[in-house]
Each structure stands twice: as C-alpha cells, then as structure tokens.
Design an enzyme around this catalytic site. Structure first.
Site, PDB file in Angstrom:
ATOM      1  N   GLU A 176       3.573  54.371  31.183  1.00 15.62           N
ATOM      2  CA  GLU A 176       5.032  54.192  31.171  1.00 15.62           C
ATOM      3  C   GLU A 176       5.477  53.037  30.278  1.00 15.62           C
ATOM      4  OE1 GLU A 176       6.320  53.996  35.267  1.00 15.62           O
ATOM      5  OE2 GLU A 176       6.376  56.177  35.401  1.00 15.62           O
ATOM      6  N   GLU A 207       3.006  62.716  36.537  1.00 17.41           N
ATOM      7  CA  GLU A 207       3.184  62.252  37.914  1.00 17.41           C
ATOM      8  C   GLU A 207       4.361  63.035  38.485  1.00 17.41           C
ATOM      9  OE1 GLU A 207       3.668  57.987  38.195  1.00 17.41           O
ATOM     10  OE2 GLU A 207       2.042  57.604  36.782  1.00 17.41           O
TER      11      GLU A 207
END
Ligand code: GAL
Length: 662
Positions: free
Chosen positions: A143, A300
C-alpha cells in the site's frame, strides 16, 4: 486458472499448524497465498544474514496442497536493526516531529541507506526464489502512499524542483512568490509544507504532492528493476487502495506493473459503517480497472471484521460472496482475502480473517469454501473478460491534490462529490470507466469531469475535442480554475473550457453550511435539486439554460446549461449539490447521450456486464436484505446454478447470478 487465495502469515503460527492450514485452504479451493510482505525480520534477522529456510518449508507445505505464492518485498515494515542503522531514516510528520519505532512505514523513502537495505533484501529474495516452482509473482512493498517531510526529503524536493523548473526565476514566476515576498534566491531556501510553516503557497503545496507521489513511484521502481532482472518468469503487482487513497498518482504507480491489485474493505474500519455502500466499492473497482485499463486482482478482500484499537462490524452472511462477485463483475481476475487467520498478537489483533483466533473453521470459512468451489467450476469462464462501459469519469490527481490543499469549504469533500457523480450512474446500472486525463476518450459516449480544478492545456484540448467529435461532456463548477502551477487562470471561468461550455461564470458564491438554494429545472418532468456549498452565476452565450437558481440575489440566473458544441454537447453544472442534483443531471444526460444501463433492475440490485468478444456476461448482485426480481433481456446460461434462464429471475437477499449470454 482463476486464482483464489488468502493472505497468509505462516511466521505468526507454530510450524506444526501449517499442514492443517494448508489442508483447510485446499479444501476451500485455495490455490494461491500472498506471503512475507511483513517478514523482513525473519528473512534477514541480522544485517546480511538471510534465513529463507522457514519460508522454503512453508512453501513446501503449501505446494504439497497445490498452493502457490506471491511474495511481498518486505520493506513496508523494517526490523529494529535496520532503523537502528539509520536514526535519520525515521519519517518526519507534517507537524515536524520525527517518528520513532513502533508502527510500520516508519521510514523515509528517500533515505539512501534505507533504500539500499530494501534493495539488498529484495535482491536476496529474488535470487533465492527466482526458480522456485511455488512462487508465481511478487507484490512490491505494501500500500504505497507514505509522505515524509524530513531534511533529506526537503533536499530531494529542491532537486526535483530544479529539474522541473530549471531556474529559480521560472519557479518564482510559476508560484507567484512575489506574494508575501517569498521570492527564493537559493534552492536551499525552499521549504517543505510543514504545518509549522502555516498555510503554504498553493504552487509549492501542489508540487510537493507531485514530488511525494514520484518518491513512492521511484521507490517501487528500484524493487521492480531487481525483480524484472532476476525473476523474468514472475509477474509483479502491488496492492493499491482503490479510489480513496490519494497520495500517489496511481496511473504512474501502475505503469510498470503487470497488473494492479487492491485492498477492499467494504464494511469500513475506523468509522464502522452500519450499511455498506456498494457504489463506493464499485468506484474502487472501476478505478483499479482504469489505472491500467485492464483486469485487476483483489489482494486483500475483506473476510472478517476490521479492528485495530477500535473494532468494526463483521461481514454479514453472504457478503463475502457478494463482494467477491461484485469485484469480478467489475474486472477482478484474481481474489485474495485478508487474512487467513486472525492474529493473536500485534496492532491488528482484532483485524479478523477467515478464521478467528482459535483457528477453527466456522461461518466465514464455510462461505469462503462455497465461493472457492464455485470459482473452481466457473472461474475460467470469467477470466480476461473485457469491461466496455459507454461512459467514463475523468480522474486527475493534480486536481485531487489541489482540492486537498484548498477544499474551499469545510463541508465540501471533493472525493465525496466525485463519488456522488459515480453513484448517480451506478444507481442506474450505467457502467463507468475511470479514465486518465490524457486517455483516449473517443470510445465513450459520455464523459463526466467533476470539478477539474487544475487543468493543463492538453487535458482541456482532450475534453474539448471529445465533445467536438460527438461526445457528451459533463463539466461542473470549479473547472479550469487553475493552471498546472496551481495559479488561478486570468480568463473568465471555466477558463480553457469556456468556449465548449458556451457559458461564462459571471461571478460565484460560497454557500455556508446549512445554506442551500433551490434549483428550478426546465426539463419536461418536474425535478428538484438544490445548490449547496457553491453557486456559479452563469451568463449563457451559445448555451441553453437547463436550470436556474430560485433564491439569493441571483434568483432566475442560470445554474446549469447545455451547449451544442461541434458534433457533441457540453453540460455545465454551475452549482455544487448533493445526490439529487447529480441524479437529475445524470438521468437526463444519459438519455440524451443514448447511454444504456446494463439491465433495468430494482434499486439495490447491481447489474454489470463483461464481454468475451461478442458474448456478454451479466452479473446480477442483490445488495439488499430482501429478495428481488429482475426481468432478463434475453436467454442466458446461469453459470452458478446451471441451466438456461430467461424472463423473471429471483435474487435471494445478498444473492448473486452470473449469466452468460446465449
Ligand atoms: C491493509 C494492509 C494490511 C492490513 C489491513 C488491515 O491496508 O495492507 O497489511 O494492515 O489493511 O489493517
């Protein structure tokens, strides 16, 4: 093979448990795991001492159950020994405080020593796993999106500016530093926009946002260079954060990747939402498809309740499955859930996975297993299908950053406003692409460019020629206000878009919180909407008036206009407003442009199409808690239930249908 997986942290659990995990995974249809993106301390326990033995054993156990792996380059969380080497590698916050050890992403990405350590561990992993049959690809870091304000970043920022502007004269002119006597006479004088510096020059602040994005992109590139060189047989991806994240220009971050993946948590976490907003998730998916114009993965996908120090709502029965098919409907060609088993330790102790802390299979595992079984059967028939929306929304990071720098109004959130435009079409089951400012727009019938506040000449020309060549373009208030240096243009607004809009902003007004102005639409059916936050008072030239203000001193003046331009038309929505305003305009404009919904369906039922050549896949997703009926527009094969279907079709609460035409 459709890739179906979980994020797995074998290093968190006793080795004796691994075979049980692998067996349960296999029984649930899992064929891929993401591993090791936070395992630096286990992979390189001490400087230069590598230990891959445990990961090799984990891969063996998984491999024995038919499960392969994506490995993460583990730089998002450095072990204490790395940070001990470089006390000045700790990130500096906007407050000017330097972070200390304890969280993750505590580091500065420009720090040469830190970067070197990152390259060393990446190279060592790449060397070790390049030919491993259990490894299929890589995730860079985790991220991306960190921002740092340390002195090293300040120096890099100054270099970056030197490359961008060439001379201080050019920089001073672009930023207009004569204002408040900020004229820089040496590059070293240029600050980073720390909070202690007060409200920064908008030009400096926008350039710092661009610089920060570039830092993240360059950091990633160092890992990509190593992986491409050493592991040519493996794919490289990254887990992005959908639409909401905005510190990195995702078009830039995505460019060198084979495909992007993203992390989707529809039930929220820091602000638990009692209701899921399917449009927000759809916007995330569309953004991820848009950054590379191709299918993407979920790295995710939410499988349990979020939670760090606070806890959030657990996914309702059927939601994991519903979210899975929603993702696939919008272009997901791989599904990985976060996380396999809920951690007993650490900050994310309450971030629940498929299994709870005790590791016993329960409701969420059963749901995962159901999805796994389904995708084993039908996944290959979905892979690689194309999304072909007739409409698009423009996504411009300069504009987003400039809105963050100057939100105009306490109550106005650009990203919410953007979402409300997306929602207006999504609620009508009109698919939208998310397009880069320089994207080829010619394949669309309709383009929405919400408040393109910072507008380059090239971007303006792209929008204008889209309309000229027959497209329908929706522009809004605060378009074309700034040039690329974040300086206000010296043209009447909407600046470079003025001629195409056929209307001029004569003046504008801010509407304080709680103040709204009714709008009167001159459309066949009575429609109501209100201006909130902002009102452009328009002087129509060649444009026709679609709505006027019914209040304030500008009552009766134009608020929304439409202009025939070339072979197309430009709608200018001069008022900011809530959902009803976007709904009215979207409905009318879609009709005018001949943009059709995927299927007419009751509220709360999402209909999305993908295509294999001329064969349509139709996804029907009931986000509600009541059963719904839809009427099909043809004969389809029901891929999940089997058999042929036509006419009225029942969707159970949270129910899903995946249909193939013909
Ligand atoms: C994601 C992140 C994961 C995990 C998860 C839950 O943003 O990539 O590592 O932290 O959130 O907090």
């Amino acid at each position: 093979m459709y890739r179906f997986g979980v994020d797995y942290y074998p290093e968190h659990w006793p080795e004796e448990r691994w075979p049980t995990d692998a067996r349960l995974m296999q029984e649930a249809g899992i064929n891929v795991v993401r591993l090791a993106e936070f395992a630096w301390a286990r992979l390189e326990p001490r400087q230069g001492c590598f230990d891959f033995a445990w990961l090799d054993r984990a891969l063996d156990v998984l491999g024995a159950h038919g499960i392969q792996a994506i490995l993460g380059t583990p730089t998002a969380s450095a072990p204490p020994w790395v940070m001990e080497l470089f006390p000045d590698a700790f990130k500096v916050l906007p407050s000017g405080h330097r972070q200390t050890y304890g969280n993750r992403v505590n580091h500065c990405q420009t720090h040469l020593g830190f970067r070197e350590r990152g390259k060393i561990i990446t190279q060592a992993m790449a060397d070790h796993y390049r030919d491993h049959p259990g490894v299929i690809g890589w995730q860079t870091d985790n991220e991306f999106g960190s921002t740092c304000y340390c002195p090293a970043c300040q120096a890099s920022f100054q270099d970056w500016l030197r490359r961008r502007y060439g001379s201080l004269d050019a920089l001073n002119a672009a930023w207009g530093t004569v204002f408040w006597s900020h004229i820089y006479t040496a590059w070293e004088q240029i600050p980073v926009p720390l909070e202690t510096g007060g409200v920064p020059n908008p030009g400096l602040a926008l350039d710092f946002a661009r610089f920060t994005s570039d830092v993240n992109v360059a950091f990633q590139q160092e890992h990509i260079d190593i992986l491409r060189q050493t592991c040519p047989g493996h794919f490289i991806t990254h887990n992005l954060m959908g639409f909401n994240a905005e510190t990195v220009n995702y078009f830039d971050l995505a460019r060198p990747l084979d495909f992007v993946a993203w992390d989707n948590y529809p039930r929220g976490f820091w602000n638990p939402r009692p209701e899921v907003d399917p449009a927000a998730a759809a916007l995330g998916h569309a953004t991820m498809r848009g950054v590379k114009n191709q299918p993407f993965w979920l790295m995710e996908e939410q499988s349990g309740a979020g939670g760090w120090h606070y806890q959030a709502v657990t996914p309702r029965p059927g939601e994991m499955r519903l979210w899975t098919y929603q993702a696939i409907a919008h272009g997901a060609d791989g599904m990985v859930y976060f996380r396999w088993r809920t951690a007993r330790h650490g900050t994310e102790q309450y971030w629940h996975g498929v299994l709870d802390h005790h590791g016993q299979p329960r409701r969420r595992y059963a749901e995962l297993k159901r999805i796994g079984g389904e995708l084993k059967r039908i996944g290959d028939r979905l892979l690689g299908a194309e999304s072909r929306p007739e409409a698009a929304m423009l996504l411009d990071y300069d504009t987003r950053w400039a809105w963050r720098i100057q939100p105009h109004h306490e109550g106005f959130k650009y990203t919410q406003y953007y979402l409300s435009w997306f929602k207006a079409f999504h609620a009508r089951n009109i698919g939208l692409d998310i397009a880069a400012p320089e994207a080829d727009l010619s394949r669309y019938k309709l383009v929405v460019a919400p408040a393109v506040y910072v507008l380059s000449e090239a971007e303006a020309a792209n929008l204008v020629s889209f309309a000229e060549n027959g497209g329908t373009l929706i522009l809004t208030a605060r378009s074309g206000v700034k040039d690329e240096a974040n300086a206000v243009v010296d043209l009447p607004l909407p600046g470079l878009l003025g001629r195409a809009a056929g209307a001029e902003v004569e003046e504008y007004d801010l509407l304080p919180g709680g103040v709204s102005v009714p709008l009167e639409f001159k459309l066949p059916e009575a429609r109501t909407a209100e201006a909130e936050w902002w009102a452009d008072v328009l002087a129509p030239g060649s444009a026709e008036v679609l709505a006027t203000y019914a209040g304030q001193y500008y009552a009766g003046r134009a608020a929304v206009t439409v202009n025939r331009y070339g072979k197309g038309r430009v709608i200018y929505v001069g008022a900011f407003g809530g959902q009803p305003l976007q709904d009215v305009v979207a409905q009318w404009t879609a009709e005018q442009a001949g943009v059709k919904p995927a299927l007419a369906a009751p509220a709360g039922v999402e209909a999305v199409t993908r295509w294999h050549g001329e064969r349509k896949l139709l996804f029907l997703l009931n986000h509600g808690d009541a059963e719904q009926f839809v009427t099909l527009d043809g004969v389809y094969e029901d891929l999940l239930a089997g058999g042929r279907v036509e006419g009225a079709l029942r969707l159970e609460p949270k129910g899903v249908r995946v249909l193939s035409e013909g």
